[in-house]
Design a protein around this motif. Structure first.
Motif, PDB file in Angstrom:
ATOM      1  N   UNK A  57      34.913  48.500  82.376  1.00 44.01           N
ATOM      2  CA  UNK A  57      35.811  47.339  82.312  1.00 44.01           C
ATOM      3  C   UNK A  57      35.376  46.308  83.347  1.00 44.01           C
ATOM      4  N   UNK A  58      35.281  45.044  82.915  1.00 40.75           N
ATOM      5  CA  UNK A  58      34.987  43.928  83.809  1.00 40.75           C
ATOM      6  C   UNK A  58      36.129  42.925  83.675  1.00 40.75           C
ATOM      7  N   UNK A  59      36.858  42.720  84.763  1.00 39.12           N
ATOM      8  CA  UNK A  59      38.031  41.842  84.730  1.00 39.12           C
ATOM      9  C   UNK A  59      38.960  42.322  83.618  1.00 39.12           C
ATOM     10  N   UNK A  60      39.208  41.478  82.601  1.00 44.77           N
ATOM     11  CA  UNK A  60      40.105  41.880  81.522  1.00 44.77           C
ATOM     12  C   UNK A  60      39.337  42.286  80.265  1.00 44.77           C
ATOM     13  N   UNK A  61      38.002  42.436  80.369  1.00 40.98           N
ATOM     14  CA  UNK A  61      37.181  42.786  79.213  1.00 40.98           C
ATOM     15  C   UNK A  61      36.692  44.229  79.315  1.00 40.98           C
ATOM     16  N   UNK A  62      36.623  44.891  78.166  1.00 35.75           N
ATOM     17  CA  UNK A  62      36.088  46.236  78.091  1.00 35.75           C
ATOM     18  C   UNK A  62      34.765  46.201  77.341  1.00 35.75           C
ATOM     19  N   UNK A  63      33.896  47.171  77.619  1.00 33.80           N
ATOM     20  CA  UNK A  63      32.607  47.241  76.946  1.00 33.80           C
ATOM     21  C   UNK A  63      32.266  48.703  76.678  1.00 33.80           C
ATOM     22  N   UNK A  64      31.973  48.998  75.410  1.00 29.43           N
ATOM     23  CA  UNK A  64      31.551  50.336  75.029  1.00 29.43           C
ATOM     24  C   UNK A  64      30.149  50.602  75.578  1.00 29.43           C
ATOM     25  N   UNK A  65      29.993  51.674  76.356  1.00 28.99           N
ATOM     26  CA  UNK A  65      28.697  52.003  76.949  1.00 28.99           C
ATOM     27  C   UNK A  65      27.892  52.962  76.086  1.00 28.99           C
ATOM     28  N   UNK A  66      28.524  54.061  75.667  1.00 27.88           N
ATOM     29  CA  UNK A  66      27.819  55.048  74.856  1.00 27.88           C
ATOM     30  C   UNK A  66      28.817  56.032  74.260  1.00 27.88           C
TER      31      UNK A  66
END
Length: 208
Positions: A57-66
């Protein structure tokens, strides 16, 4: 426990016996958060059946890693547990899963006594390193339409679902963007004949 022997067949018999004595197998329903960001890791998961997705998670954004597939583990959990640091990622079951949970207090002892366990974690480091590089390359260099289509085809391949039962909001969350952006790009993919949007899912128009 035949499924432990099958999943960890590359480990020594003595270590597998220790794992069977100290670990538990848990069935976890789809959509369950099994690791929170900031949580201290108490167990290291090895997936026996099912699928788990790991995010940052960066700030209010999420990112699928794997994704963690059967016979795989979460190297981020392993790293956090060895240093006794809070987790920098969070993990959610993509589908109903059966997971072997290794107690973190036992793992350092096993590493010293049973060198074969390093095989498991070296494999996972190599795998995740490659996947994280791929994720970074996608985010930096690929246009969103390619990222979205690659994401859809990979998810369909991993889950065996086509059409995919997934919302634009969930896709946006996993790709770290806005729902409105995903809706616009999805329409572009549909116009190009790459996907068809049904009321109950998104169909990918290629052979997986």
């Amino acid at each position: 426990m035949d499924e432990i022997h099958e999943s960890l067949s590359f480990l020594s018999g003595d270590l597998i016996k220790k794992i069977e004595e100290s670990s538990i197998i848990k069935k976890i329903p789809r959509g369950t958060e099994i690791l929170r960001e900031g949580q201290y890791v108490k167990v290291i998961p090895i997936v026996l059946d099912g699928l788990i997705k790991v995010f940052t998670r960066f700030s209010d954004k999420e990112l699928l890693l794997y994704y963690i597939r059967p016979k795989e583990s979460c190297i981020m959990s392993f790293a956090s547990s060895l240093k006794n640091d809070p987790s920098r990622v969070f993990a959610i079951t993509e589908e109903d899963s059966k997971v072997l949970l290794l107690p973190v207090e036992e793992v350092p002892l096993w590493i010293k006594k049973f060198p074969s366990i390093n095989t498991l974690f070296y494999q996972q480091y190599n795998l995740r390193y490659s996947e994280l590089l791929e994720t970074i390359n996608h985010v930096i260099f690929d246009k969103l339409d390619k990222r979205l289509f690659d994401y859809l085809t990979k998810k369909a391949s991993l889950t065996g679902q086509n059409p995919l039962k997934i919302s634009h909001r969930q896709i946006a969350s996993e790709l770290g963007t806005a729902r409105e952006v995903i809706s616009r790009v999805m329409k572009k993919l549909e116009n190009e004949g790459l996907v068809i949007q049904h009321q109950n899912g998104i169909e990918i128009m290629i052979r997986l």
